[in-house]
Motif scaffolding. Sequence first.
Motif, mmCIF file in Angstrom:
data_model
loop_
_atom_site.group_PDB
_atom_site.id
_atom_site.type_symbol
_atom_site.label_atom_id
_atom_site.label_comp_id
_atom_site.label_asym_id
_atom_site.label_seq_id
_atom_site.Cartn_x
_atom_site.Cartn_y
_atom_site.Cartn_z
ATOM 1 N N ARG A 69 111.164 -74.706 85.448
ATOM 2 C CA ARG A 69 109.945 -74.050 83.585
ATOM 3 C C ARG A 69 110.188 -74.956 83.209
ATOM 4 O O ARG A 69 111.519 -74.990 82.094
ATOM 5 C CB ARG A 69 110.040 -72.833 83.815
ATOM 6 N N GLU A 70 109.570 -75.971 82.385
ATOM 7 C CA GLU A 70 110.252 -77.298 81.938
ATOM 8 C C GLU A 70 110.210 -76.178 80.365
ATOM 9 O O GLU A 70 109.502 -75.599 79.531
ATOM 10 C CB GLU A 70 108.295 -77.673 81.274
ATOM 11 N N SER A 72 112.369 -73.993 79.507
ATOM 12 C CA SER A 72 112.610 -73.000 79.938
ATOM 13 C C SER A 72 114.468 -72.527 80.296
ATOM 14 O O SER A 72 115.192 -72.107 80.643
ATOM 15 C CB SER A 72 111.845 -71.714 80.369
#
Length: 489
Positions: A69-70, A72
Amino acid sequence: MRLNDAELQRLDLHQRIQRALRALILDGALAPGLKLPATRSLATSLGVARDTVENAYVQLHRDGFIVRREGSGSYVAETLGNELQGIARQRPRPREARRSETAAAEPGLSRRGRMILDSGGVSDQQVVRAFATGLPETRTFPIDVWLRLQRQAMKDYRATVLLHGDPQGAEPLRKAIATYLNLERGAACTPEQILVLSSTRQALFLCAQLLVDAGKPILLENPGYYGARKAFESAEARVVPIDVDALGIRTDLLRADRSGANCVYVTPSHQYPTGATLPLARRLELVNWAAENGRWIIEDDYDSEFHYDGLPTACVQGLDKYQRTLYVGTFSKTLSPGLRLGYMVLPQPLVRAFTHARSIMDGHTPQILQLTLARFMEDGHYNAHVRAMRKLYAGRRASMFEAIGRHLDGIATAMRPPGGLQMPCLLDEGWSEERTIRLAANAGVQLPGLSRLYAGEERKQGWLLGYSSLNAMEIEAAMLRLAKALRSK
């Protein structure tokens, strides 16, 4: 599939990291939804470049083990939760993992599979050891001649030997076998009746599959060849023993049999293990018995080339004008078991069925071996080798018989066979087969037990001692070790 340490060391570093993380996920150590360390942080902990960890994460993401997740980070894929729970339920607990091999392997096997597993299979001797049975002398094998003929075959047939072959066998070899059998064994066959196989055991397995239905009876000599019994039992046939006497299988008991069996397995030229030779009158009676009842004779002629007392008798197949005999032969005894070459002579009506079954089983025997053997036979090398081995083995049989008399008096009595590669011995009163086998093993001597070759409760105690792979000095040395081991206890 898990890799061992040596295999892991051959992988690139990023692959090793990827495999390690994948194993932790599959084992549940990294739970679904768990956030993984950042690539920079993990690289620092492992002492590797950040790109190395990044490449590992990329592969895990592609395989569906993690999600990224970009802004994250990277997480163990939550969608694996149910699947991993199923794996955990199936994975044995530590105590269960220590169960016996049989118990652990049973789930998922068919009834036949469990029966084959429980049978323990058949063990072949992979090294020369006194007194293993069925091993020819391979030190005198004409390897230079064989290699020369193999090079010739490769040159003449070129790339065609690398393709699939005829499931029935290469025509040159089938012609050579038919010629040999008709001249040397008194057979009556054509090349079209020959099926080239890898071994006697494969031939018997085909017979079990094609001639006997599951649950139906088949008649076997008692005592008899252990491998034959295993082959038919693995096909779920019901083995019915027919006793043998000093002349071989008792044809009077065949005629009295009411089991409904449509097939009998026999070793008429050299009964296994007693060494008896079935006389002509019984051979003819056997043929008539099969013809009158529409039954099949499986004739295992495993070592008839090695007959030392008088002339060998003609095979049953050559006497059978009714085409009820399936003749089984092998080159494992005359040449080498490592070649994996055997054959059958089939009644014409059975050729297609057996060839189709063989095509399903393993396709064909390697063509280069078949074509080399064909030339070996055509050029006269095979007959010359058999004659040389016959003389050699006759001398070794005499050495074995004399050594037993010298060293095992009061322990065992040898039964001098008219031919073959092994000698049956009966234990004298007071000696236990199981105990002698154990004591001999401690001295590095293998004693193949005789009792396991019997069916029913009446089993003679003794051994079946192979002598063909040992020279006179080796026989004497092994016999001395055996006698010392047995008399010291």
